[in-house]
Design a protein around this motif. Structure first.
Motif, PDB file in Angstrom:
ATOM      1  N   GLU A 548       0.831  -1.203   0.000  1.00  0.00           N
ATOM      2  CA  GLU A 548       0.000   0.000   0.000  1.00  0.00           C
ATOM      3  C   GLU A 548       0.867   1.254   0.000  1.00  0.00           C
ATOM      4  O   GLU A 548       0.575   2.220  -0.709  1.00  0.00           O
ATOM      5  N   GLN A 549       1.921   1.269   0.835  1.00  0.00           N
ATOM      6  CA  GLN A 549       2.841   2.420   0.856  1.00  0.00           C
ATOM      7  C   GLN A 549       3.481   2.604  -0.508  1.00  0.00           C
ATOM      8  O   GLN A 549       3.605   3.721  -1.004  1.00  0.00           O
ATOM      9  N   GLN A 550       3.891   1.544  -1.106  1.00  0.00           N
ATOM     10  CA  GLN A 550       4.541   1.612  -2.419  1.00  0.00           C
ATOM     11  C   GLN A 550       3.579   2.177  -3.457  1.00  0.00           C
ATOM     12  O   GLN A 550       3.951   3.018  -4.272  1.00  0.00           O
ATOM     13  N   ARG A 551       2.317   1.758  -3.393  1.00  0.00           N
ATOM     14  CA  ARG A 551       1.344   2.268  -4.349  1.00  0.00           C
ATOM     15  C   ARG A 551       1.101   3.765  -4.126  1.00  0.00           C
ATOM     16  O   ARG A 551       0.911   4.511  -5.077  1.00  0.00           O
ATOM     17  N   PHE A 552       1.056   4.219  -2.841  1.00  0.00           N
ATOM     18  CA  PHE A 552       0.844   5.636  -2.550  1.00  0.00           C
ATOM     19  C   PHE A 552       1.968   6.484  -3.115  1.00  0.00           C
ATOM     20  O   PHE A 552       1.737   7.513  -3.757  1.00  0.00           O
ATOM     21  N   ILE A 553       3.207   6.043  -2.859  1.00  0.00           N
ATOM     22  CA  ILE A 553       4.383   6.787  -3.359  1.00  0.00           C
ATOM     23  C   ILE A 553       4.327   6.851  -4.876  1.00  0.00           C
ATOM     24  O   ILE A 553       4.587   7.888  -5.485  1.00  0.00           O
ATOM     25  N   GLU A 554       3.992   5.733  -5.520  1.00  0.00           N
ATOM     26  CA  GLU A 554       3.940   5.698  -6.983  1.00  0.00           C
ATOM     27  C   GLU A 554       2.872   6.628  -7.501  1.00  0.00           C
ATOM     28  O   GLU A 554       3.058   7.285  -8.536  1.00  0.00           O
ATOM     29  N   GLU A 555       1.748   6.734  -6.794  1.00  0.00           N
ATOM     30  CA  GLU A 555       0.662   7.611  -7.214  1.00  0.00           C
ATOM     31  C   GLU A 555       1.096   9.076  -7.109  1.00  0.00           C
ATOM     32  O   GLU A 555       0.804   9.898  -7.972  1.00  0.00           O
ATOM     33  N   GLN A 556       1.813   9.426  -6.035  1.00  0.00           N
ATOM     34  CA  GLN A 556       2.314  10.791  -5.840  1.00  0.00           C
ATOM     35  C   GLN A 556       3.270  11.150  -6.960  1.00  0.00           C
ATOM     36  O   GLN A 556       3.205  12.245  -7.543  1.00  0.00           O
ATOM     37  N   ASN A 557       4.171  10.217  -7.250  1.00  0.00           N
ATOM     38  CA  ASN A 557       5.141  10.483  -8.310  1.00  0.00           C
ATOM     39  C   ASN A 557       4.432  10.655  -9.652  1.00  0.00           C
ATOM     40  O   ASN A 557       4.815  11.492 -10.477  1.00  0.00           O
ATOM     41  N   ARG A 558       3.438   9.864  -9.865  1.00  0.00           N
ATOM     42  CA  ARG A 558       2.714   9.973 -11.136  1.00  0.00           C
ATOM     43  C   ARG A 558       2.045  11.315 -11.281  1.00  0.00           C
ATOM     44  O   ARG A 558       2.046  11.933 -12.343  1.00  0.00           O
ATOM     45  N   GLU A 560       2.886  14.175  -9.801  1.00  0.00           N
ATOM     46  CA  GLU A 560       3.889  15.225  -9.989  1.00  0.00           C
ATOM     47  C   GLU A 560       4.369  15.252 -11.435  1.00  0.00           C
ATOM     48  O   GLU A 560       4.527  16.316 -12.033  1.00  0.00           O
ATOM     49  N   ILE A 561       4.622  14.069 -11.974  1.00  0.00           N
ATOM     50  CA  ILE A 561       5.104  13.985 -13.361  1.00  0.00           C
ATOM     51  C   ILE A 561       4.046  14.526 -14.305  1.00  0.00           C
ATOM     52  O   ILE A 561       4.336  15.256 -15.258  1.00  0.00           O
ATOM     53  N   ALA A 562       2.789  14.257 -14.050  1.00  0.00           N
ATOM     54  CA  ALA A 562       1.721  14.732 -14.905  1.00  0.00           C
ATOM     55  C   ALA A 562       1.608  16.241 -14.849  1.00  0.00           C
ATOM     56  O   ALA A 562       1.381  16.906 -15.872  1.00  0.00           O
ATOM     57  N   GLU A 563       1.784  16.807 -13.666  1.00  0.00           N
ATOM     58  CA  GLU A 563       1.696  18.270 -13.504  1.00  0.00           C
ATOM     59  C   GLU A 563       2.809  18.939 -14.248  1.00  0.00           C
ATOM     60  O   GLU A 563       2.614  19.960 -14.918  1.00  0.00           O
ATOM     61  N   ARG A 564       4.003  18.411 -14.134  1.00  0.00           N
ATOM     62  CA  ARG A 564       5.148  18.978 -14.840  1.00  0.00           C
ATOM     63  C   ARG A 564       4.929  18.907 -16.362  1.00  0.00           C
ATOM     64  O   ARG A 564       5.275  19.856 -17.082  1.00  0.00           O
ATOM     65  N   GLN A 565       4.410  17.812 -16.796  1.00  0.00           N
ATOM     66  CA  GLN A 565       4.156  17.702 -18.234  1.00  0.00           C
ATOM     67  C   GLN A 565       3.130  18.728 -18.689  1.00  0.00           C
ATOM     68  O   GLN A 565       3.237  19.288 -19.774  1.00  0.00           O
ATOM     69  N   ARG A 566       2.124  18.933 -17.865  1.00  0.00           N
ATOM     70  CA  ARG A 566       1.110  19.946 -18.211  1.00  0.00           C
ATOM     71  C   ARG A 566       1.728  21.323 -18.322  1.00  0.00           C
ATOM     72  O   ARG A 566       1.432  22.096 -19.250  1.00  0.00           O
ATOM     73  N   GLN A 567       2.608  21.661 -17.340  1.00  0.00           N
ATOM     74  CA  GLN A 567       3.272  22.987 -17.361  1.00  0.00           C
ATOM     75  C   GLN A 567       4.133  23.125 -18.603  1.00  0.00           C
ATOM     76  O   GLN A 567       4.165  24.174 -19.233  1.00  0.00           O
ATOM     77  N   LEU A 568       4.861  22.089 -18.919  1.00  0.00           N
ATOM     78  CA  LEU A 568       5.728  22.138 -20.099  1.00  0.00           C
ATOM     79  C   LEU A 568       4.893  22.342 -21.364  1.00  0.00           C
ATOM     80  O   LEU A 568       5.292  23.088 -22.265  1.00  0.00           O
TER      81      LEU A 568
END
Length: 587
Positions: A548-558, A560-568
């Motif tokens: 569950e912790q691993q899935r939460f961290i992966e979701e957070q990273n996902r 963040e990556i999506a937000e950065r892509q949107r900004q770019l």
């Protein structure tokens, strides 16, 4: 074609030596081969009148019968020539040329009368050949016809009136053809043209005088009459070599009349038949010749009825023998000995008997009151009886051989005393029944199968009874020994039972101890299993939390990556818009 090969030229049939007639058996051997119906044409007449020439032309040859070129008679006795019939398929034309009548060298007319009578008896068409005209002298020359009633009998009766019944003669005599040679007159009566047949009939009108009887006899004896007129064939000098002359060297009318004569014989001459019916072939004609000549040489009068009866006796006896031979051949071919049933043999017998009877009926002749057919049936029944006996013998032999082959192992065991023991009799009976069954299963044993088996088993009854008695005696002793054995075994069994009970109690105690130990071991195993199960649950829970912790961290990273892509993407869009306006300042 066969007749032409067998008889390429005429041969002497009846020799006339010093007034004695003798049949030439070589000629008879040729006749035996002629199985077709025969048309028999005989020619009779004064010597040196050209009879042989006409017969050669009937044979479609220029030479054959001797013609002669002098005043001396050439033909002696009766000569025969067998040739294929030119116009009737499956018929043979038999030509009989006779020695000339009235030959001064013979001294008397006795032989002439017999030659005349034989020609009448043997032919189906009788040709009388004369020279010049049919006049008073010609009729007187034909006086032989008046003696026929003294030389031929139609019936065996001694009654003179019955023997000389001219009506009976007329129904049995051959057709009559008168050939008149070197005829130089016109065929006219009272200035009116007539046919050659009318000329003959007019000449036969009864006139008082020396020839009256001859005319009457011709009319009564020969019902069917025909006449041919021939002009001289050529001049006198050429006649000496008539057989060497071509048709264009002969008189045209003579050639035409000769052709008409031959065509008439080919078309109208009937096959020879016997009194009362029955077609004559070569062998039958041969028998007629032998019978008639034998009667003449013995001083008797040839009798048509007796000759036919003798021929019937001979042919019917031969037909019976031929039918019997065929029956035996067919039975030998068809019967596979031994037959399984009597009916099987009887059915084959019926077929073979029918075929044999058909052969007899085909070959028999005038079987009065079915005398010979009855004789044939009697002999066929005797032959059947022989075949039945043979069938029984072969069945017995076959069955005896089978029994010997099948039962020999059992007989050998008997010799080795294999069944002389308690229970041996039942074993013996069982094996015997098995062998009986095996025997009955064998094919082609025939009608004596059960009888032969029964006799075989009966012959072995003494051995069977001996085995039975030995079995009873030995079985009684065995039972007594078995009773003693049983009591000893019962005591031993009781001791063994007690020992078994003791061992069983010991086993129960040991089993209880083993069960208690097993229960303790099982309780310990259960506790250990529960402890391992608890540890496994704790481990699974820890692993779940980590996931569950691993899935939460992966979701957070996902995110963040999506937000950065949107900004770019937004910055890229601004950049692209400024470049298109050429006045944007990129910050």
């Amino acid at each position: 074609m066969a007749s032409r090969i067998l008889m390429p030229a005429p041969v002497c049939l009846i020799e006339n030596s010093n007034g004695q007639f003798m049949v030439n058996h070589k000629a008879l051997q040729v006749l035996i081969t002629v199985t077709q119906p025969v048309v028999v044409v005989a020619i009779v007449g004064l010597y040196r009148t050209g009879k042989s020439y006409l017969m050669n032309r009937l044979a479609q040859q220029k030479t054959g019968f001797s013609l002669g070129s002098t005043v001396q008679s050439h033909t002696k006795g009766i000569w025969i020539w067998c040739v294929p019939h030119p116009k009737k398929p499956n018929h043979t034309l038999i030509l009989l040329d006779t020695e000339g009548l009235g030959d001064v060298e013979k001294g008397d007319n006795k032989n002439d009368t017999w030659i005349f009578a034989l020609a009448v008896l043997l032919s189906s068409t009788f040709v009388y050949n004369s020279m010049g005209t049919i006049n008073q002298q010609a009729m007187e020359d034909l006086y032989y016809v008046t003696e026929l009633t003294d030389k031929i009998k139609t019936k065996s009766s001694t009654n003179t009136e019955e023997m000389n019944d001219s009506m009976e003669f007329g129904s049995l005599f051959p057709d009559f053809v008168w050939t008149v040679r070197d005829f130089l007159l016109e065929l006219k009566i009272n200035g009116q043209p007539i046919t050659s047949d009318q000329y003959l009939e007019n000449s036969l009108q009864v006139i008082k005088g020396p020839s009256e009887e001859a005319r009457m006899c011709i009319q009564k004896f020969f019902v069917n009459r025909k006449c041919f007129i021939f002009v001289p064939p050529a001049d006198t000098m050429k006649l000496q070599h008539l057989d060497k002359l071509h048709d264009d060297e002969l008189d045209v009318d003579f050639v035409e009349n000769t052709k008409n004569f031959c065509d008439y014989i080919y078309d109208e001459a009937k096959a020879k038949t016997l009194p009362g019916g029955g077609m004559v072939n070569g062998p039958r004609l041969g028998n007629l010749i032998l019978n008639y000549v034998e009667a003449i040489t013995s001083g008797d009068i040839p009798c048509m009825e007796n000759t036919v009866l003798a021929l019937a006796e001979l042919e019917n006896s031969a037909a019976v023998q031929k039918a019997l031979t065929l029956y035996e051949e067919l039975m030998t071919q068809k019967v596979q000995f031994p037959t399984e049933t009597i009916q099987e043999l009887l059915d084959i017998h019926a077929i073979c008997k029918r075929e044999a009877t058909q052969v007899f009926v085909r070959d028999s002749f005038k079987d009065m009151n079915q005398k010979f057919q009855t004789k044939l049936e009697t002999q066929l029944e005797a032959k059947l009886d022989d075949f039945q006996k043979q069938n029984e013998r072969q069945s017995i032999d076959r069955c005896a051989a089978l029994l010997q082959d099948i039962f020999s192992p059992l007989e050998e065991e008997v010799k080795q005393n294999a069944f002389f023991k308690p229970g041996g009799y039942s074993v013996f009976l069982q094996k015997k029944e098995e062998l009986i069954y095996k025997y009955r299963q064998q094919p082609k044993k025939g009608i004596q199968a059960e009888k032969t088996l029964e006799e075989y088993l009966k012959s072995k009854e003494t051995v069977t009874e001996a085995i039975n008695q030995a079995d009873k005696m030995l079985t009684a002793k065995e039972k007594e020994m078995e009773e003693q054995q049983r009591k000893a075994e019962a005591a031993a069994a009781a001791a063994r039972e007690l020992e078994i009970q003791q061992r069983r109690q010991e086993q129960i105690v040991l089993e209880n101890q083993r069960r208690e130990q097993e229960e303790l071991r099982q309780m310990e195993a259960n506790r250990e299993a529960q402890r391992r199960q608890l540890l496994e649950q704790q481990e699974r829970e820890r692993a779940r939390r980590l996931q569950e912790q691993q899935r939460f961290i992966e979701e957070q990273n996902r995110r963040e990556i999506a937000e950065r892509q949107r900004q770019l993407q937004h910055l890229q869009a601004q950049y692209d818009a400024c470049r298109s306006n050429n006045n944007c300042i990129i910050l």
